[in-house]
Design an enzyme around this catalytic site. Structure first.
Site: not given
Ligand code: G6P
Length: 621
Positions: A2, A616
């Site tokens: 938070c 991401k």
């Molecule tokens: C993307 C990101 C990774 C991540 C993967 C799974 O490829 O670049 O860093 O580990 O997604 O993401 P999640 O949100 O399902 O853990």
């Protein structure tokens, strides 16, 4: 994670407080609120969702008159507290949003972190006649202060502080002391911003950096009383502590990163907090794991035939660590698959199986599809995710939240260690329910897991410079091989993934026992080999693999448990991590590898927060 901000001074404060919250938005939140002392009452507005919703709620409440009070008030409010909430205890509702008040609505508090002993304190306070209006652990604090209040807010806060367990920071104000804020720190960060005839207090410097660069750092276990004229720090017993003020030299951009050069570095250093948030209240008992917030029937956990983990990327690696823990501690067979493979392979999913989708974002298309498919086959689906309200939370039968706060760097770091911690909790709970480990061993593991946050900080402090030095000498290398066995293997996979994604250097991670079946051909004097060689029953095996590597002239960089001289003798460079239960070593062993990848990328001038070609969250199939 938070965010809290408080202000006391001579300016209308509503907009200052909300501007402060805006600077904390990057931490992630699901609701927000602000309370100010107006003419004769505390005026408070809270809203679910973002700060635009809070502003709207303030307008509806009648507070847009530019007077500085939340509602139309004269004179304008010049003292207040505000909060962005990332839900931990209690759902995302307006009632659960902060600030929280006491019975007489004279004391309002905002809190970040977790009060561990909230359940027992709530019981006591209810028995004394206090009535609660939220499901949160934070509301305990306003009622506790009420219990202790005579006519001195600081004394009442000290009284409350002595009764609280957990890791948190809070700010309190009292209607009868309209020029005083009192804030307390137990582990979670708290900083005072010093102005002229006004002062701020917040959970992070960006909240007031637009107004002042003069700060007082509040240390763990301290209480600070803030008035327009200054700030006085005391220890928990009220003994004064003198503190020099500091000058913040960061620009706005650096401020958002908490003074770190990149979000990734900041997030690497937030791992102790992220793991603490994930485990603390769930391990508040000495000998049992409390997963009561997770909607999974104990009977089902006791009798499920099989567990199946589906995930992508880093989350998949966390799942691999989890499999070792679940199988060893709870003796349940665990399958694991990459979600994009599972969903296309016509998998067998049965009603008495538990399928666990691990996804920090809760939005990764392949993981969601794999979870849905498993659900259609009749399996129960548990999501382990970091994001409230994400698709995974809506699709799954049950949710176990990691509480890492928002992760901005594309390369996952603090979400990984939080996921591993969550897997340990699940494994222990299964072991407890299935009676597969003696209670003493469970208690021992609980104590060891509780010790992880401080060991994470200790590790980072110890290995940072060394990882940077190794990175300087290896930054031009064309290929890295990572070798490990057992729980060391997922750490190698994750370490190699970090290196690939942020430094663009090819790397492979292999089960050390497989090396002789092919990859050994890669080895020569120009191949650095990173070995995870922490203490474990397979350490001898790992060491004999290290010898094989050395025989080919390769340079060995080892991660080892402190005091393990045998590793240091055979490796060219050793990164030591503190000792803990050997099954928990992965959470520490990954830290030097995150740093190694980080520094290699930085040495090569790369943007570690946003690597090329990567997003991401991958939401497109
Ligand atoms: C993307 C990101 C990774 C991540 C993967 C799974 O490829 O670049 O860093 O580990 O997604 O993401 P999640 O949100 O399902 O853990």
């Amino acid at each position: 994670m938070c965010g809290i901000v408080g202000y006391v001074g001579d300016r209308p404060c509503r907009d200052l407080l909300i501007a402060g919250l805006e600077k904390l938005e990057y931490r992630g939140y699901d609701s927000a609120g602000v309370s100010v002392i107006t003419d004769g009452e505390i005026d408070s507005v809270r809203a679910v969702g973002n700060l635009a919703n809070l502003r709207e709620a303030i307008d509806e409440h009648g507070g847009d008159g530019g007077d500085g009070g939340v509602a139309v008030a004269a004179p304008p409010a010049t003292i207040g507290v505000a909060h962005t909430r990332w839900a931990t205890h209690g759902r995302v509702t307006e009632e659960n949003a902060h600030p929280h008040g006491d019975c007489a609505d004279k004391i309002h508090i905002v809190l970040t972190g977790i009060v561990e002993n909230h359940a027992e304190l709530r019981k006591e306070l209810e028995a004394e006649g206090h009535t609660f209006s939220s499901e949160t652990d934070a509301e305990i604090v306003s009622h506790l202060i009420e219990r202790h209040y005579k006519d001195d807010l600081a004394a009442a806060v000290r009284g409350a502080f002595a009764e609280l367990r957990g890791h948190y920071a809070f700010v309190a104000m009292h209607l009868d002391q309209r020029d005083t804020l009192v804030a307390a720190r137990k582990e979670c960060p708290l900083i005072v911003g010093l102005g002229s005839d006004e002062n701020f207090v917040a959970s992070a410097i960006p909240a007031f950096l637009a107004e002042t660069r003069r700060v007082l750092m509040v240390e763990n276990g301290e209480i600070v009383t803030i008035t327009p004229d200054g700030a006085e720090i005391t220890d928990a017993d009220g003994n004064p502590i003198s503190r020099e003020e500091d000058e913040v030299t960061w620009d706005e951009d650096a401020a958002e990163k908490g003074g770190y050069p990149t979000f990734m570095k900041k997030e690497i250093h937030e791992q102790a907090d992220a793991v603490a948030e994930t485990i603390t209240d769930r391990l508040s008992g000495l000998d049992s794991v409390d997963l009561s917030g997770v909607d999974l029937d104990d009977e089902f956990l006791r009798t499920a035939d099989r567990l199946m983990i589906v995930a992508c990327g880093t989350s998949y690696h966390a799942g691999l660590v989890g499999r070792y823990a679940i199988e060893q501690w709870a003796r349940v067979p665990v399958g694991i698959d990459i979600a994009s493979e599972y969903r296309y392979r016509d998998p067998v999913s049965r009603p008495n199986d538990l399928v666990i989708g691990i996804t920090q974002s809760g939005e990764t298309a392949d993981t969601l599809a794999a979870m849905r498919l498993a659900g259609e086959g009749g399996s129960k689906v548990l999501a382990i995710t970091n994001i409230m309200g994400s698709q995974a939370t809506r699709d799954a039968d049950a949710v176990l939240f990691t509480r890492a706060g928002l992760e901005i760097g594309v390369a996952a770091t603090k979400t990984f260690t939080s996921q591993v911690a969550a897997m340990y909790l699940l494994a222990l709970r299964l072991a407890e329910l299935r009676g597969t480990m003696p209670p003493e061993r469970i208690a021992e593991l609980i104590a060891a897991i509780k010790g992880l946050p401080s060991k994470i900080d200790e590790t980072l402090a110890k290995v940072d410079k060394r990882a940077a030095a190794i990175a300087r000498t290896h930054k031009d290398q064309r290929f890295f091989l990572y070798l490990g066995r057992h729980i060391g293997l997922p750490i190698c996979l994750e370490g190699a993934l970090k290196l690939k994604e942020i430094s663009y250097i090819p790397a492979d991670a292999y089960a050390a026992g497989e090396m002789k079946h092919g990859p050994i051909a890669l080895l020569d004097e120009d191949t650095p080999v990173v070995c995870v060689a922490t203490d474990s029953p397979v350490l001898d095996k790992v060491l004999s693999n290290v010898e094989e590597v050395r025989a080919r002239g390769a340079d060995v960089i080892a991660v080892a448990t402190e005091g393990s001289d045998r590793v240091a003798e055979v490796a060219d460079q050793t990164l030591f991590v503190p000792r803990t239960d050997w099954m928990l070593q992965p959470i520490l062993a990954i830290l030097p590898l995150q740093l190694l990848a980080y520094y290699i990328a930085r040495e090569n001038g790369l943007n570690v927060d946003q690597p090329r070609n990567l997003a991401k969250t991958v939401t497109v199939e």
